[in-house]
Scaffold this active site. Structure first.
Site, PDB file in Angstrom:
ATOM      1  N   CYS A 125       3.594   2.686   2.602  1.00 31.73           N
ATOM      2  CA  CYS A 125       4.096   3.088   1.467  1.00 31.73           C
ATOM      3  C   CYS A 125       3.064   3.774   0.638  1.00 31.73           C
ATOM      4  CB  CYS A 125       4.910   2.233   0.880  1.00 31.73           C
ATOM      5  SG  CYS A 125       4.497   0.528   0.598  1.00 31.73           S
ATOM      6  N   HIS A 238       5.803   2.538  -6.803  1.00 30.28           N
ATOM      7  CA  HIS A 238       4.374   2.097  -6.972  1.00 30.28           C
ATOM      8  C   HIS A 238       3.618   2.964  -7.508  1.00 30.28           C
ATOM      9  CE1 HIS A 238       5.391  -0.813  -3.839  1.00 30.28           C
ATOM     10  NE2 HIS A 238       4.696  -0.302  -2.757  1.00 30.28           N
TER      11      HIS A 238
END
Ligand code: A2P
Length: 340
Positions: A125, A238
């Site tokens: 990710c 994130h």
């Protein structure tokens, strides 16, 4: 096209269902699998309740399998799924570094997906979120060195991580002691510079994934890159601070203009209006936000920038569905091969 999700009840599984609801991917059947804990429960998809089945030990009667039940499940079962005729798009790190397994971010190296041998790996990710921005900059300016520091949300540790952040924050606010379980230390009001296991070189595996995977996706094994990965008490999305030394000098204005045309990227960069990437604005969004683009004070002609992206969407579920869409749009999904 018969589609299956393994790990349908998890955090990424949940997002896969919602991305598929909106997707143009054409399929006739959707099968959902998880562990025996969830067997018999139902999940709703386009107004229909679908029963979750126990993941079988062998082949699955599907043409495409989106796997998101962790590395050990994929490692143990994906070979049998492939032998049964399915194409596996695997969200775990089990096969990402195998030479014959393409590691694909469709906006950057979609054509690599066409060369699969049954398994396509969905990248890490953190890597996916930065590579959408790094790849176009690398193409035009040539990245000499990249230094990345990450601010990774609890969602990276799955549904368990998100729940631990929420319940433990509540506990700490009420004077109770939080015992870490999904993380190495309590996550509320803390930062943990430790994601995945430590490697012999002192970096964590998460940090090395960013190095290995960025090189593989961009197709430049010599790219010099390092990463410090930190878990932060953010629920979802994130963020990453990125410093770039470039072969050819870039101005922030030119970089902004280039990134405005980069697929999957939204330039959010107007400090005078307090506009910059943040987890709160990136969450739920398909595009990755990039901003705070400025001339590096360290590397002449280099850049500093900040990105935020939804780890569960572009960082996982969305990218997996986009890989399947990419293949289907090119008539490259072989159907009916699975005879189970
Ligand atoms: P279950 O919900 O039944 O435990 P997350 O990443 O959010 O933790 O989700 C992990 C997903 O993988 C869940 O859907 C979970 O199912 C599934 N899973 C975990 N272990 C297994 C297993 N041994 N076989 C199949 N699915 C599994």
């Amino acid at each position: 096209m018969r589609l299956a999700i393994v790990g349908a009840t998890g955090a990424v599984g949940h997002e896969l269902l919602s991305v598929l609801e909106q997707s143009s991917l054409n399929f006739s059947e959707l099968q959902l699998y998880a562990s025996p804990r969830s067997a018999g429960s139902t999940l709703s998809f386009r107004g229909q309740e679908i029963t979750v089945q126990v993941t079988p030990d062998g082949a699955i009667p599907a043409d495409v399998i989106l796997a998101s039940a962790g590395g050990s499940v994929s490692k143990a079962l994906a070979p049998a799924w492939v032998a049964g005729g399915a194409l596996v798009i695997d969200n775990s790190s089990a096969f990402r570094y195998d030479d014959d397994v393409p590691l694909v971010c469709p906006e950057v190296n979609g054509e690599a997906a066409l060369r699969h041998h049954g398994i396509i790996a969905n990248p890490n990710c953190t890597t996916l979120i930065e590579v959408l921005v790094l790849a176009p900059l690398h193409r035009v300016y040539g990245i000499k060195r990249a230094i990345i520091s990450t601010y990774q949300s609890a969602s990276g540790a799955g549904a368990r991580g998100m729940e631990e952040l929420e319940t433990q924050t509540h506990m700490v606010l009420h004077g109770k002691v939080a015992e870490a379980s999904a993380f190495a230390h309590p996550i509320p009001f803390n930062l943990i510079p430790h994601i995945d296991v430590f490697q012999p070189n002192g970096y964590t595996k998460e940090e090395m994934k960013v190095v290995w995977e960025t090189r593989k996706i961009i197709g430049d094994p010599n790219l010099v890159i390092s990463c410090t990965a930190v878990r932060v008490p953010v629920l979802r999305s994130h963020s990453e601070a990125i410093t770039l030394e470039l072969e050819r000098p870039a101005t922030p204005e030119a970089a902004r203009e280039l990134l405005r045309h980069a697929p999957g990227v939204e330039v959010r960069d107007d400090p005078s209006a307090n506009l910059y990437p943040m987890p709160l604005t990136a969450s739920g969004k398909y595009d990755v936000e990039v901003g705070r683009i400025r001339a590096s004070l360290v590397f002449e002609g280099g850049l500093e920038l900040f990105v935020s992206g939804d780890q569960l969407l572009k960082g996982a579920a969305l990218n997996a569905v986009q890989i399947a869409e990419y293949l289907q749009e090119r008539g490259a999904l072989k159907l009916g091969v699975g005879q189970v």
